[in-house]
Motif scaffolding. Structure first.
Motif, PDB file in Angstrom:
ATOM      1  N   GLN A  66      -2.456  15.146  25.222  1.00 15.45           N
ATOM      2  CA  GLN A  66      -1.454  14.248  25.788  1.00 15.45           C
ATOM      3  C   GLN A  66      -0.138  14.238  25.003  1.00 15.45           C
ATOM      4  O   GLN A  66       0.835  13.606  25.434  1.00 15.45           O
ATOM      5  N   ARG A  67      -0.088  14.942  23.891  1.00 19.99           N
ATOM      6  CA  ARG A  67       1.172  15.098  23.167  1.00 19.99           C
ATOM      7  C   ARG A  67       2.092  16.092  23.877  1.00 19.99           C
ATOM      8  O   ARG A  67       3.274  16.203  23.549  1.00 19.99           O
ATOM      9  N   HIS A  68       1.509  16.834  24.843  1.00 18.84           N
ATOM     10  CA  HIS A  68       2.267  17.823  25.621  1.00 18.84           C
ATOM     11  C   HIS A  68       2.928  18.850  24.701  1.00 18.84           C
ATOM     12  O   HIS A  68       4.082  19.219  24.902  1.00 18.84           O
ATOM     13  N   LEU A  77      -1.431  26.362  25.165  1.00 21.38           N
ATOM     14  CA  LEU A  77      -2.481  27.356  24.929  1.00 21.38           C
ATOM     15  C   LEU A  77      -3.693  27.130  25.835  1.00 21.38           C
ATOM     16  O   LEU A  77      -4.265  28.080  26.376  1.00 21.38           O
ATOM     17  N   MET A  78      -4.064  25.871  26.032  1.00 23.88           N
ATOM     18  CA  MET A  78      -5.238  25.579  26.852  1.00 23.88           C
ATOM     19  C   MET A  78      -4.978  25.877  28.325  1.00 23.88           C
ATOM     20  O   MET A  78      -5.871  26.338  29.042  1.00 23.88           O
ATOM     21  N   LEU A  79      -3.774  25.635  28.792  1.00 26.18           N
ATOM     22  CA  LEU A  79      -3.452  25.946  30.181  1.00 26.18           C
ATOM     23  C   LEU A  79      -3.433  27.457  30.412  1.00 26.18           C
ATOM     24  O   LEU A  79      -3.922  27.947  31.434  1.00 26.18           O
ATOM     25  N   ARG A  80      -2.892  28.194  29.463  1.00 22.38           N
ATOM     26  CA  ARG A  80      -2.881  29.650  29.589  1.00 22.38           C
ATOM     27  C   ARG A  80      -4.305  30.198  29.530  1.00 22.38           C
ATOM     28  O   ARG A  80      -4.665  31.127  30.265  1.00 22.38           O
ATOM     29  N   TYR A  81      -5.107  29.613  28.664  1.00 22.98           N
ATOM     30  CA  TYR A  81      -6.501  30.052  28.553  1.00 22.98           C
ATOM     31  C   TYR A  81      -7.262  29.742  29.846  1.00 22.98           C
ATOM     32  O   TYR A  81      -8.085  30.542  30.297  1.00 22.98           O
ATOM     33  N   THR A  82      -6.973  28.608  30.442  1.00 24.16           N
ATOM     34  CA  THR A  82      -7.613  28.250  31.713  1.00 24.16           C
ATOM     35  C   THR A  82      -7.287  29.278  32.797  1.00 24.16           C
ATOM     36  O   THR A  82      -8.151  29.669  33.581  1.00 24.16           O
ATOM     37  N   GLN A  83      -6.041  29.735  32.833  1.00 23.50           N
ATOM     38  CA  GLN A  83      -5.664  30.760  33.807  1.00 23.50           C
ATOM     39  C   GLN A  83      -6.436  32.054  33.558  1.00 23.50           C
ATOM     40  O   GLN A  83      -6.861  32.726  34.508  1.00 23.50           O
TER      41      GLN A  83
END
Length: 253
Positions: free
Chosen positions: A116-118, A124-130
């Motif tokens: 939540q600190r954005h 990194l987690m969003l890219r890893y999710t993709q």
């Protein structure tokens, strides 16, 4: 005595800035992951995110009949538990240890607080999710359209990419469960790969002799996943592509 794994053996954790590491690392807990251990069960609340260091975990969907198929594998390139920062508290799949080793786990509250600190962890987690979405989609295509021989090649290559060491230990039944095929199919596929010189197969083990040949014998699904993962996760080390007798994986069957 075995060497205690360090958090930096997980490439995602190692890619974080010292500032973020300073907030997260004090809350990391090293846990052993024995073969076939279940980290997440379908429908149950998830309490931690896991960062493997020298282990591999597969996400499996289990049918009412008890049959299962692995939809993706996670190793030292990333983390297990993306559901926690995607808005859910549980997952419909089962997380099963495919190759024994260790992982660092982080409590759910700490993950959400940092997310939540954005900041860097969010990116990194969003890219890893993709990258995981690509792996899931390509696995579905591969299981539907390609031979067991090709699926076994893909699985071996993905496993090699996600280990910091070169050994895997599992049974033929376990491999068959991963691929969603019969045990006899795995045996026949391994024998074919041996005849083609990609692996040696005997005394209950598979030894990869020529990675380049294994890649050539695999379908395009492995390369699609590899290219997308390398594009999305530039922090990963360059993979070894040449034959190297000192880094030949062994799979116990």
């Amino acid at each position: 005595m075995s060497v205690r794994p360090e958090p930096s053996q997980n490439h995602l954790l190692a890619a974080l800035s010292p500032e973020v590491q300073g907030r997260l690392f004090p809350h990391l807990e090293l846990v052993p992951l024995p073969l076939r251990a279940v980290l997440y069960e379908s429908g149950r609340a998830m309490r931690h995110v896991y960062f493997p260091t020298d282990s591999i975990v597969s996400l499996q969907y289990v049918m009412e009949s008890g049959e299962s198929t692995a939809i993706l594998v996670v190793g030292n390139e990333g983390l297990l538990g993306i559901t926690l920062f995607m808005g859910g508290e549980s997952t419909p799949s089962r997380s099963l240890v495919q190759s024994a080793g260790y992982a660092y786990r982080l409590p759910r509250a700490r993950v959400k607080e940092e997310f939540q600190r954005h900041g860097q962890l969010l990116v990194l987690m969003l890219r890893y999710t993709q990258a995981l979405i690509t792996q899931i989609a390509q696995t579905a295509v591969c299981n539907r359209h390609h031979s067991i021989d090709q699926q076994l090649c893909r699985w071996l290559l993905l496993s090699m990419d996600r280990l910091s060491h070169n050994h895997l230990t599992m049974t033929q039944e376990f491999i068959a469960s991963m691929l969603g095929v019969r045990r006899e199919g795995v045996t026949q596929a391994a024998l074919k790969l041996r005849e083609l010189g990609a692996i040696s197969y005997g005394r209950g083990s598979i030894r990869v002799l020529d990675r380049a040949k294994l890649e050539a014998l695999s379908c395009e699904c492995y390369e699609v996943v590899k290219k997308e993962t390398d594009l999305l996760l530039p922090y990963l080390p360059q993979r070894q592509l040449i034959k190297d007798a000192g880094s030949i994986p062994v799979v116990k069957l």
